[in-house]
Design a protein around this motif. Structure first.
Motif, PDB file in Angstrom:
ATOM      1  N   UNK A  11       2.272  -2.613  -0.558  1.00 39.21           N
ATOM      2  CA  UNK A  11       3.690  -2.908  -0.332  1.00 39.21           C
ATOM      3  C   UNK A  11       4.053  -2.776   1.137  1.00 39.21           C
ATOM      4  N   UNK A  12       3.293  -2.025   1.897  1.00 40.18           N
ATOM      5  CA  UNK A  12       3.578  -1.794   3.304  1.00 40.18           C
ATOM      6  C   UNK A  12       3.484  -3.069   4.138  1.00 40.18           C
ATOM      7  N   UNK A  28       2.746   3.581   8.725  1.00 38.80           N
ATOM      8  CA  UNK A  28       2.699   4.186   7.393  1.00 38.80           C
ATOM      9  C   UNK A  28       1.272   4.250   6.858  1.00 38.80           C
ATOM     10  N   UNK A  29       0.560   3.123   6.916  1.00 44.02           N
ATOM     11  CA  UNK A  29      -0.786   3.098   6.334  1.00 44.02           C
ATOM     12  C   UNK A  29      -1.748   3.954   7.169  1.00 44.02           C
ATOM     13  N   UNK A  30      -1.493   4.042   8.478  1.00 44.16           N
ATOM     14  CA  UNK A  30      -2.312   4.910   9.311  1.00 44.16           C
ATOM     15  C   UNK A  30      -2.109   6.375   8.981  1.00 44.16           C
ATOM     16  N   UNK A  31      -0.859   6.760   8.706  1.00 47.24           N
ATOM     17  CA  UNK A  31      -0.589   8.139   8.308  1.00 47.24           C
ATOM     18  C   UNK A  31      -1.154   8.428   6.926  1.00 47.24           C
ATOM     19  N   UNK A  40      -1.653   3.685  16.287  1.00 49.48           N
ATOM     20  CA  UNK A  40      -1.510   3.116  17.627  1.00 49.48           C
ATOM     21  C   UNK A  40      -1.235   1.615  17.569  1.00 49.48           C
ATOM     22  N   UNK A  41      -1.858   0.933  16.629  1.00 52.59           N
ATOM     23  CA  UNK A  41      -1.611  -0.497  16.470  1.00 52.59           C
ATOM     24  C   UNK A  41      -0.164  -0.750  16.051  1.00 52.59           C
TER      25      UNK A  41
END
Length: 143
Positions: A11-12, A28-31, A40-41
């Motif tokens: 959903x992100x 969100x997906x990195x966290x 960073x991206x």
């Protein structure tokens, strides 16, 4: 995994389509997956919008802000493509969890490891790229 579960887990990607919020999906997906490169991206995708608002607040509507919007929209298109690509790859990881599961092995660490050197050079290169992007946006803001 069925299609509904894949949609729930990706959903992100919707954030990359929304104007001004295209980097928050990657943040969100990195966290969630503890991946600092995705964080960073995501921040990199948000820089043009940040600079646009700063330039707009200082100078008002004009040519520099128009250039900033064009650059931000190009980066948003790249963010949309990249987020869909990452979502597809993550769906593959979710489907093949046994293939991507880390198995514990015990190995002796080499005395003269080059892995730390490669990791630090990769991190330095990533930071250098972000600094260069920051400088480019600052130049656009000044012009």
């Amino acid at each position: 995994m069925n299609t509904i579960e894949k949609i729930k887990r990706s959903w992100w990607v919707i954030f990359s389509i929304i104007l001004f919020l295209n980097g928050f999906g990657f943040i969100y997906i990195g966290l969630k997956h503890n991946n600092k490169n995705w964080i960073l991206e995501g921040l990199t995708y948000e820089f043009p919008w940040f600079f646009y608002f700063v330039v707009y607040a200082i100078y008002g509507a004009g040519t520099p802000s128009t250039l900033m919007i064009a650059l931000a929209l190009i980066i948003q298109l790249i963010g949309i493509i990249r987020s869909i690509w990452v979502a597809v790859k993550l769906a593959d990881v979710y489907d093949n969890t046994d293939k991507y599961t880390i198995q514990s092995t015990v190995m002796a660490a080499p005395v003269n490891s080059t892995a730390d050197k490669n990791n630090s050079s990769t991190t330095a290169a990533c930071c250098f790229c972000i600094i260069v992007i920051f400088i480019v946006f600052a130049l656009f803001a000044i012009l």
